[in-house]
Motif scaffolding. Structure first.
Motif, PDB file in Angstrom:
ATOM      1  N   GLU A   1      -8.434   0.734   0.704  1.00  0.00           N
ATOM      2  CA  GLU A   1      -8.349  -0.144   1.981  1.00  0.00           C
ATOM      3  C   GLU A   1      -9.187  -0.320   3.077  1.00  0.00           C
ATOM      4  OE1 GLU A   1      -4.779   0.535   5.377  1.00  0.00           O
ATOM      5  OE2 GLU A   1      -5.671   2.163   5.035  1.00  0.00           O
TER       6      GLU A   1
ATOM      7  N   LYS B   1       0.878  -1.375  -0.002  1.00  0.00           N
ATOM      8  CA  LYS B   1       0.050  -0.217  -0.079  1.00  0.00           C
ATOM      9  C   LYS B   1       1.010   1.206  -0.004  1.00  0.00           C
ATOM     10  CE  LYS B   1      -2.207  -1.381   3.535  1.00  0.00           C
ATOM     11  NZ  LYS B   1      -3.028  -1.788   4.907  1.00  0.00           N
TER      12      LYS B   1
ATOM     13  N   ALA C   1      -6.491  -2.059  -2.650  1.00  0.00           N
ATOM     14  CA  ALA C   1      -5.655  -1.015  -1.710  1.00  0.00           C
ATOM     15  C   ALA C   1      -4.413  -0.691  -2.724  1.00  0.00           C
ATOM     16  CB  ALA C   1      -5.274  -1.819  -0.547  1.00  0.00           C
TER      17      ALA C   1
ATOM     18  N   GLU D   1      -9.860  -5.704   2.210  1.00  0.00           N
ATOM     19  CA  GLU D   1      -8.385  -5.773   2.690  1.00  0.00           C
ATOM     20  C   GLU D   1      -8.344  -7.304   3.212  1.00  0.00           C
ATOM     21  OE1 GLU D   1      -7.532  -3.982   6.212  1.00  0.00           O
ATOM     22  OE2 GLU D   1      -9.233  -4.055   6.854  1.00  0.00           O
TER      23      GLU D   1
END
Length: 226
Positions: free
Chosen positions: A177, A53, A139, A181
């Motif tokens: 996110e 991320k 994400a 996730e």
């Protein structure tokens, strides 16, 4: 050489060094944790999951701030740069989640061979590899889009306007996110039905990409500091 190929050449060494550091940290940390007994969590999911991320977020920021002026100054049009940027960013977005999934598989198998998986360890199941990948991908794409968009806002406007644009620019990353996730315990999470969560994330990413195009398609190229 195309913009995407040139970006890959410029970033290749950085990516390899980052991967090497990640592997060294992984091996050292898991070995140390194993000395205390069976491993209760996936260190790879924690560390590489975060890297999938936040590294794309930083990469997105740097792709615009470091390279736009240089490419345009060397005869590349803004349109060509943006097209190459999309191709290079797509490569990052597709590869990073795959690396996390493969690393989780390797970690799980190795710990299993040495009988060092505790009951709470998220054992990797090859039949769930695609699902794990699809829970990591949003994400990565969202944070990468956010990094590029925020950097484009700062490049286009004065700094204080760029600061004001951070909040809306963060929406793709927050959507990616926040809705979908893989937790540190290996749980696949979708806070809405997956199809709806994926659609909302995709909308946020597309809107971010459109906003980036509008910000950079005719932006004045800043001179380098002297």
């Amino acid at each position: 050489m195309s913009v995407a190929a040139t970006l890959l050449r410029l970033w290749q060494q950085m990516i390899l060094w980052f991967a090497a550091i990640l592997l060294v940290v992984q091996v050292g940390a898991v070995a140390a944790i194993s000395l205390a007994g069976p491993v209760r969590f996936s260190f790879w999911l924690v560390v590489a999951g975060a890297a999938a991320k936040y590294w794309p977020l930083v990469a997105g920021i740097l792709l615009v701030s470091l390279h736009l002026r240089t490419f345009v100054a060397n005869g590349v049009t803004r349109h060509e740069f943006l097209r190459g940027l999309v191709l290079f960013a797509a490569g990052i977005a597709l590869v990073f989640p795959a690396v996390v999934v493969v690393g989780h598989a390797v970690e799980s198998v190795v710990l299993g061979l040495f009988d060092h998986r505790a009951a709470s360890y998220p054992v990797f199941h090859f039949g769930e590899a695609a699902a794990e990948y699809l829970h990591l991908l949003p994400a990565t794409v969202g944070f990468l889009t956010t990094g590029i968009l925020i950097s484009a806002g700062f490049y286009r406007f004065r700094p204080w306007i760029g600061v004001l644009l951070i909040a809306p620019g963060a929406l793709p990353g927050l959507a990616g996110e926040g809705l979908i996730e893989v937790s540190d315990s290996g749980e696949l999470i979708a806070r809405l039905p997956y199809a709806i969560a994926l659609t909302l994330t995709a909308v946020a990413v597309v809107l971010g990409a459109v906003a980036t195009h509008r910000l950079l398609r005719d932006v004045a190229i800043k001179r380098s500091a002297t």
